[in-house]
Design an enzyme around this catalytic site. Sequence first.
Site, PDB file in Angstrom:
ATOM      1  N   LYS A  14       3.286  -3.106   4.456  1.00 38.48           N
ATOM      2  CA  LYS A  14       2.893  -2.905   5.864  1.00 38.48           C
ATOM      3  C   LYS A  14       2.634  -4.203   6.611  1.00 38.48           C
ATOM      4  CE  LYS A  14      -1.955  -1.956   4.717  1.00 38.48           C
ATOM      5  NZ  LYS A  14      -2.853  -0.870   4.265  1.00 38.48           N
TER       6      LYS A  14
ATOM      7  N   ARG B  73     -13.588   6.618   3.684  1.00 35.95           N
ATOM      8  CA  ARG B  73     -12.446   6.665   4.599  1.00 35.95           C
ATOM      9  C   ARG B  73     -11.692   7.941   4.241  1.00 35.95           C
ATOM     10  NH1 ARG B  73      -8.055   1.865   5.308  1.00 35.95           N
ATOM     11  NH2 ARG B  73      -7.051   3.049   3.630  1.00 35.95           N
TER      12      ARG B  73
HETATM   13  C1  LIG Z   1      -3.207  -1.146   3.076  1.00 35.29           C
HETATM   14  C2  LIG Z   1      -3.432  -0.213   1.965  1.00 35.29           C
HETATM   15  C3  LIG Z   1      -3.298  -0.658   0.646  1.00 35.29           C
HETATM   16  C4  LIG Z   1      -3.030  -2.098   0.305  1.00 35.29           C
HETATM   17  O1  LIG Z   1      -4.200  -2.816   0.487  1.00 35.29           O
HETATM   18  P1  LIG Z   1      -4.296  -4.382   0.127  1.00 35.29           P
HETATM   19  O2  LIG Z   1      -5.742  -4.686   0.247  1.00 35.29           O
HETATM   20  O3  LIG Z   1      -3.448  -5.085   1.128  1.00 35.29           O
HETATM   21  O4  LIG Z   1      -3.789  -4.522  -1.256  1.00 35.29           O
HETATM   22  C5  LIG Z   1      -3.468   0.260  -0.372  1.00 35.29           C
HETATM   23  N1  LIG Z   1      -3.751   1.549  -0.098  1.00 35.29           N
HETATM   24  C6  LIG Z   1      -3.881   2.019   1.145  1.00 35.29           C
HETATM   25  C7  LIG Z   1      -4.200   3.462   1.359  1.00 35.29           C
HETATM   26  C8  LIG Z   1      -3.734   1.155   2.232  1.00 35.29           C
HETATM   27  O5  LIG Z   1      -3.872   1.619   3.476  1.00 35.29           O
END
Ligand SMILES: *Cc1c(COP(=O)(O)O)cnc(C)c1O
Length: 345
Positions: free
Chosen positions: A18, A113
Amino acid sequence: MLVKKLAARDIGVSGVTKAMLGNSLFANTLISAGVKGLADSRVENLQAMRQAGVKAPMTLIRSPMISQAAQIVKSAHISLNTELDTIAELSEAASAQNCVHGVLLMVELGDLREGIMPADLEDMVRKTLRFQNIKLEGIGTNLACQNGVVPDARNMGELSALADAIDATFNAKLQIISGGNSANLTWALGDEAKGRINNLRLGEAILLGCEPLYRQPLDELFTDAFVLFAEVIECKIKPSHPTGAIAQTAFASTKTARNSGLIHQTTLALGQMDTDPTGLSPVRNIKILGSSSDHMVLDTLNEDFPIGSEAAFHLNYSALIHAMASPFVTKQYRSNNIATKRRAH
Ligand SMILES: *Cc1c(COP(=O)(O)O)cnc(C)c1O
């Protein structure tokens, strides 16, 4: 490095794309590094990767919007879910497209969350299993994002225990038990048993080479892979202290500038439209005095920065994702260190 270290603990990596907006060069780099699949929070990024010919199992990691159900089923093999109404719509969409959509049920384990309350999980599994075009792939959780809850033996143990309980109750074998994001690495690379956890979704650790709980560098990873360059549009000797009555600034806060006489004030064509200025660290010894939509003002510490020259910054996660999403920031990908190649302050 992360794929290798986690494989030794039977944990596979989903590479999270992302922050790179589903850039195919990055996606293919992750695939050649051995990730099990790609994961993104935005269906648009998954679509972009598919259009660019990226071939990997794809997971949507933000709870789906019902309004995008058809697109999601088309682009994602699996999505992370917490709502039965949404799963019902995904099933409808999958039926219309003659396919089966994979679902991972997210469990709330304290960070508050996304997530089904643990007591409601069994009921949710029972109802999910009834949909013709839905395959329950596993369960997962997400910590350290909303309230900074640390992944540890207790909450990871609870996720494992929930997986065991679901398997026992439904005579099933959940395939994917996804423990979390980069914040799970300290736990995952530690000595404790990993239980049923066999997947992590990693973005920040890969990109910035640090763990996000205390932002400590991870062994053998680069912490300076990204550099942001901004061009100097003004450089003048100015007073360090403003003149006139003081009220709010463009971004609401008013800081009292220290009066340190005359300074070399240098202005860059960079602002809040381009990045999160509070997440930038200058590569050189200069001081960021403030920023607004389109300007960043520096004290260049008695040095003249020529008009048209560039200042270089390293970025934290917030600055990085904002810069990557800004249409005003040009992205260049190099296989060597551009900070040394490009003439910049
Ligand atoms: C963005 C996200 C991740 C990745 O998180 P990082 O801290 O960048 O490794 C994993 N799971 C979900 C649900 C996310 O939204």
